[in-house]
Design an enzyme around this catalytic site. Structure first.
Site, PDB file in Angstrom:
ATOM      1  CG  MET A  30     -12.447  -3.111  -0.813  1.00 31.59           C
ATOM      2  SD  MET A  30     -13.899  -4.057  -0.354  1.00 31.59           S
ATOM      3  CE  MET A  30     -13.229  -5.133   0.887  1.00 31.59           C
ATOM      4  CG  HIS A  34      -2.203  -4.360   4.440  1.00 34.74           C
ATOM      5  ND1 HIS A  34      -1.633  -5.012   3.376  1.00 34.74           N
ATOM      6  CD2 HIS A  34      -3.499  -4.778   4.465  1.00 34.74           C
ATOM      7  CE1 HIS A  34      -2.502  -5.809   2.811  1.00 34.74           C
ATOM      8  NE2 HIS A  34      -3.668  -5.678   3.439  1.00 34.74           N
ATOM      9  CG  HIS A  37      -3.654  -2.472   0.252  1.00 39.48           C
ATOM     10  ND1 HIS A  37      -3.921  -2.579   1.596  1.00 39.48           N
ATOM     11  CD2 HIS A  37      -4.691  -3.042  -0.384  1.00 39.48           C
ATOM     12  CE1 HIS A  37      -5.078  -3.181   1.764  1.00 39.48           C
ATOM     13  NE2 HIS A  37      -5.574  -3.482   0.586  1.00 39.48           N
ATOM     14  CG  ASP A 150      -7.795 -11.256  -2.067  1.00 42.30           C
ATOM     15  OD1 ASP A 150      -8.472 -11.726  -1.141  1.00 42.30           O
ATOM     16  OD2 ASP A 150      -7.135 -10.207  -1.962  1.00 42.30           O
ATOM     17  CD  GLN A 153     -10.437  -9.744  -5.466  1.00 43.77           C
ATOM     18  OE1 GLN A 153     -11.419  -9.535  -4.781  1.00 43.77           O
ATOM     19  NE2 GLN A 153      -9.333  -9.044  -5.327  1.00 43.77           N
ATOM     20  CB  SER A 185      -5.644  -9.698   5.655  1.00 44.24           C
ATOM     21  OG  SER A 185      -7.032  -9.433   5.699  1.00 44.24           O
TER      22      SER A 185
END
Ligand code: PAF
Length: 282
Positions: A30, A34, A37, A150, A153, A185
């Site tokens: 999204m 950081h 990712h 996550d 998820q 995060s």
């Protein structure tokens, strides 16, 4: 890096990349990227011949009172970071491209979607599985990379892939932490300096659980009592949402830790909801 804002452009670019090379990896994000990712991008690069990243702040996974409008958006910076990592395709569509008026179709993983974060954020996982299914159809990657932070998820996406016979391989990558242990995060950007230091209680509670486990404790109730209740009591301004000890695939609570087990925590620090977890392996 080819930047695609329409589905047609992304499909064409991904088809072309897959025709020229063999294995295409997707990192769905999204944005507000950081190191966490970027670690997914690096894993994708190491395991695939070409990498596509999506940046889409997916409105259907936010509840009506959640942070959709203030979610950090840093598109130019994100592009620079991805370019540096050698990403080949960036899919960054506007909301109307992904959800044209009149859409009524959802992907829902029943039951699992109501556990852990799904219990506190009704509808959240339905939004996640719907957007991830769409991305898989548009990009058609061989593998998709998600962060272990996550964990719920990940369980929901793995179950969707299994139940709906998606061909994508799901790759989980380790949690990346700040030097003091706070899990990275995009939402950490909301924290004031004081909240940032209070937020370390999540990591402390997990460390306590791991320490008791390493010392031989196998009772979930005892870990919860010592790690969650006692450690969180030292930070009364942080509001515990859940501290659960569960099977990492079904997200069902376990009583005794006799196989790979997920210890997951979520808490509100001021108005920011943070999550973290650790996996225990006997
Ligand atoms: O983990 C995230 O950033 C999002 O939930 C995802 C997987 C990109 C779907 O919007």
């Amino acid at each position: 890096m080819k930047i695609c804002s329409t589905i047609a452009e992304a499909r064409a670019a991904c088809l072309d990349a897959r025709a020229r090379r063999r294995r295409l990896g997707l990192v769905p994000t999204m944005g507000a990227l950081h190191e966490g990712h970027l670690s997914l991008v690096r894993a994708a690069k190491a395991q695939c011949d070409a990498v596509a990243v999506s940046i889409f702040v997916n409105p259907t996974q936010f509840g009506p009172t959640e942070d959709l409008s203030k979610y950090p958006r840093q598109f130019d910076r994100d592009c620079r970071l991805l370019e540096k990592e050698g990403v080949e395709i960036l899919f960054a569509p506007p909301v109307e491209e992904v959800y044209p008026n009149g859409g009524v179709t959802w992907v829902l993983v029943e039951s699992l979607s109501e556990k852990l974060d799904g219990r506190s954020r009704p509808g959240h996982f339905r939004g996640v599985t719907t957007i991830v299914a769409k991305l898989f159809h548009i990009i058609e990657p061989e593998a998709a990379f998600f962060g272990q932070k996550d964990a719920a998820q990940l369980a929901v996406i793995r179950r969707m892939v299994r139940d709906l016979n998606f061909p994508e391989e799901i790759v989980a990558c380790p949690i990346v932490r700040e030097s003091d242990g706070l899990a990275m995060s995009s939402r950490n950007a909301y924290l004031t300096r004081e909240e940032r230091s209070r937020a370390l209680v999540l990591q402390r509670s997990l460390q306590k659980a791991r320490q008791l486990f390493d010392d031989g404790e196998r009772s979930a109730a005892k870990l919860i009592s010592a790690a969650a209740k006692e450690v969180f009591a030292s930070e009364p301004l942080v509001v515990l949402d859940y501290f659960e000890i569960v099977d990492p695939d079904t997200l069902d609570p376990v009583e005794r830790i006799s196989r790979r087990t997920l210890v997951a925590v979520a808490a509100r620090v001021g108005s920011t909801r943070l999550i973290d977890n650790v996996v225990l392996e006997p």
